[in-house]
Design a protein around this motif. Structure first.
Motif, short mmCIF file in Angstrom:
data_model
loop_
_atom_site.label_atom_id
_atom_site.label_comp_id
_atom_site.label_asym_id
_atom_site.label_seq_id
_atom_site.Cartn_x
_atom_site.Cartn_y
_atom_site.Cartn_z
N GLY A 57 0.83 -1.32 0.19
CA GLY A 57 0.01 0.08 0.16
C GLY A 57 0.88 1.30 0.11
O GLY A 57 0.72 2.25 -0.75
N GLU A 58 1.96 1.23 0.84
CA GLU A 58 2.62 2.48 0.87
C GLU A 58 3.48 2.65 -0.50
O GLU A 58 3.56 3.81 -1.01
N ALA A 59 3.89 1.52 -1.04
CA ALA A 59 4.71 1.81 -2.21
C ALA A 59 3.81 2.34 -3.49
O ALA A 59 4.03 3.05 -4.39
N LEU A 60 2.69 1.75 -3.50
CA LEU A 60 1.55 2.02 -4.29
C LEU A 60 1.25 3.60 -4.28
O LEU A 60 1.09 4.36 -5.50
N ARG A 61 1.08 3.95 -3.27
CA ARG A 61 0.34 5.39 -2.85
C ARG A 61 1.56 6.31 -3.26
O ARG A 61 1.24 7.50 -4.00
N GLU A 62 2.99 6.08 -3.04
CA GLU A 62 4.07 6.80 -3.62
C GLU A 62 3.91 6.97 -4.95
O GLU A 62 4.60 7.84 -5.61
N ASN B 43 1.31 6.97 -6.73
CA ASN B 43 -0.23 7.62 -7.08
C ASN B 43 -1.03 6.56 -7.65
O ASN B 43 -1.76 6.91 -8.63
N ILE B 44 -0.86 5.33 -7.37
CA ILE B 44 -1.75 4.15 -7.77
C ILE B 44 -2.91 3.65 -6.77
O ILE B 44 -2.49 3.62 -5.87
N ARG B 45 -4.07 3.72 -7.34
CA ARG B 45 -5.15 3.20 -6.40
C ARG B 45 -4.93 1.97 -5.81
O ARG B 45 -4.40 0.90 -6.69
N TYR B 46 -5.26 1.40 -4.64
CA TYR B 46 -4.87 0.39 -3.86
C TYR B 46 -6.33 -0.52 -3.57
O TYR B 46 -7.12 0.05 -2.77
N GLY B 47 -6.18 -1.71 -4.20
CA GLY B 47 -7.63 -2.41 -3.93
C GLY B 47 -7.02 -3.68 -3.14
O GLY B 47 -6.01 -3.95 -3.38
N LEU B 48 -8.04 -4.22 -2.30
CA LEU B 48 -7.74 -5.26 -1.48
C LEU B 48 -8.74 -6.69 -1.85
O LEU B 48 -9.91 -6.28 -1.61
N TYR B 49 -7.99 -7.61 -2.22
CA TYR B 49 -9.12 -8.61 -2.58
C TYR B 49 -9.08 -9.61 -1.02
O TYR B 49 -8.14 -9.54 -0.26
N HIS B 50 -10.20 -9.98 -0.91
CA HIS B 50 -10.51 -10.83 0.43
C HIS B 50 -11.66 -11.92 0.11
O HIS B 50 -12.49 -11.64 -0.40
N SER B 51 -11.23 -13.10 0.46
CA SER B 51 -12.15 -14.28 0.50
C SER B 51 -13.07 -14.20 1.82
O SER B 51 -12.67 -14.22 2.94
N LEU B 52 -14.39 -14.38 1.50
CA LEU B 52 -15.27 -14.49 2.70
C LEU B 52 -15.21 -15.78 3.30
O LEU B 52 -15.23 -15.91 4.60
N LEU B 53 -15.00 -16.76 2.54
CA LEU B 53 -15.12 -18.10 3.14
C LEU B 53 -13.68 -18.52 3.17
O LEU B 53 -12.62 -18.31 2.76
N GLU B 54 -13.45 -19.72 3.95
CA GLU B 54 -12.13 -20.25 4.06
C GLU B 54 -12.57 -22.00 4.09
O GLU B 54 -13.16 -22.54 4.83
N TRP B 55 -11.91 -22.56 3.07
CA TRP B 55 -11.98 -24.00 2.75
C TRP B 55 -11.93 -24.81 3.92
O TRP B 55 -12.92 -25.87 4.11
N PHE B 56 -11.07 -24.63 4.89
CA PHE B 56 -10.66 -25.57 5.80
C PHE B 56 -11.01 -25.22 7.14
O PHE B 56 -10.73 -25.75 8.34
N ASN B 57 -11.40 -24.03 7.34
CA ASN B 57 -11.63 -23.37 8.77
C ASN B 57 -12.86 -24.39 9.40
O ASN B 57 -13.82 -24.36 8.86
N PRO B 58 -12.47 -24.76 10.75
CA PRO B 58 -13.41 -25.50 11.23
C PRO B 58 -14.89 -24.86 11.75
O PRO B 58 -16.02 -25.30 11.64
N LEU B 59 -14.69 -23.67 12.07
CA LEU B 59 -15.72 -22.67 12.20
C LEU B 59 -16.58 -22.53 10.94
O LEU B 59 -18.08 -22.79 11.05
N TYR B 60 -16.03 -22.44 10.01
CA TYR B 60 -16.81 -22.27 8.56
C TYR B 60 -17.40 -23.68 8.46
O TYR B 60 -18.71 -23.57 7.87
#
Length: 337
Positions: free
Chosen positions: A40-45, A47-64
């Motif tokens: 994020g720091e490198a991109l903002r220096e 002047n590039i926009r920063y996007g974050l990919y995030h998976s809602l699920l986790e294949w192996f998580n016992p709670l899920y």
């Protein structure tokens, strides 16, 4: 002009020190670094926009897996893992874009997506600037979202009514890194440019994926593809960046000429160089004030009205070369309708 980093994929390893992913994150193990923060720091220096990919699920998580077993009547995984991580990412890194994924197995009532998005757009530190995609619950894609992904490598045949993004991968068989990949399984420069041009003509953004190695290295073949695309954009970017779809997206007779526009200016991007050096464009209507230039080439080009509709543009003479020609050239049309 934006980069999206995978902060966490479906296996659950986080590339930052997630407080709810103890010992399974890039600070506690592996590189012992906050990769999300550093990029994020490198991109903002730059002047590039920063996007974050995030998976809602986790294949192996016992709670899920337990929530799934209950038919998603319980929400232990969402309350203890997914939502704390999403809030943490927003508060800590203030992303310009959130690229949600892993949505398809469960409804919105399980994910609590609407309450998170309501907070994101009304009360979060990025409420006035953030953009999100359309993967927040099952049956959500292509219906709800700041912009639509619809499906991986989605290609509409006509101009969509809603802002969208085409997410593609240089490796045609994987989104991650494969040590056994073969050169024939990778998109070549011409294919990447063609996909970019088609996407932008239909009003989409183009997100091109490469999988880094476990050491975080972008391997040379991926670098070569990305740098080639960068060189093409150095010349032709005027027809891509900040452009809008024109009234016609592609030439009727062929899918080798695609249009974009910027105000009154029309750009015709052609993917195959015509044999006789004359480019036939039937869609634009010329006027006495029409001026034709070519991006990356000095001076104006000669043109004449077609016998039917449109115009014939005489292209600059290209010297014969033993190397295959690059793909994609842009003619800039001013004073056409």
């Amino acid at each position: 002009r934006y980069v999206v980093l995978t902060t966490k994929h479906h296996e659950g390893f986080t590339n930052w020190g997630s407080p709810v992913s103890w010992n399974w994150n890039s600070l506690d193990t592996g590189p012992h670094r906050d990769l999300v923060g550093e990029l994020g720091e490198a991109l903002r220096e730059s002047n590039i926009r920063y996007g974050l990919y995030h998976s809602l699920l986790e294949w192996f998580n016992p709670l899920y897996l337990a929530d799934k077993e209950s038919g998603f009547k319980t929400q232990n995984f969402v309350l203890k893992k997914t939502m704390p991580e999403l809030y943490d990412l927003v508060l800590k890194y203030k992303p310009d874009l959130i690229w949600s994924d892993g949505d398809w197995e469960a409804p919105e009532s399980y994910w609590n997506s609407t309450s998170f998005l309501a907070w994101l757009y009304n009360d979060s530190p990025v409420k006035d600037t953030v953009v999100v995609n359309d993967r927040w619950c099952n049956n959500c894609s292509c219906h709800h979202g700041g912009y639509y992904n619809c499906a991986d490598k989605y290609k509409p045949g006509t101009l969509p009514a809603h802002k969208w993004e085409m997410c593609s991968s240089v490796d045609k068989l994987s989104w991650g890194y494969r040590s056994n990949m073969d050169i024939t399984e990778l998109m070549d420069e011409a294919s990447i440019i063609e996909e970019l041009v088609q996407t932008v003509s239909f009003g989409g953004n183009y997100l091109l994926n490469v999988g880094p190695t476990k050491e975080g290295v972008i391997v040379p073949i991926f670098q070569e593809r990305l740098l080639a695309l960068g060189r093409w954009l150095d010349t032709n970017g005027e027809a891509i960046y900040d452009s809008k779809p024109w009234r016609v997206q592609m030439e009727n007779s062929t899918n080798t000429v695609w249009y974009t526009s910027k105000g009154p200016v029309v750009y015709a991007i052609f993917l195959i160089w015509p044999r006789d050096n004359v480019l036939e464009l039937s869609s634009p209507t010329p006027s006495p004030a029409t001026e034709v230039t070519m991006l990356g080439f000095a001076g104006t080009l000669k043109w004449q009205k077609s016998p039917g509709t449109g115009l014939l543009v005489t292209l600059p003479y290209m010297l014969p070369s033993p190397l295959p020609p690059q793909s994609g050239w842009t003619v800039k049309l001013e004073g056409v309708e």
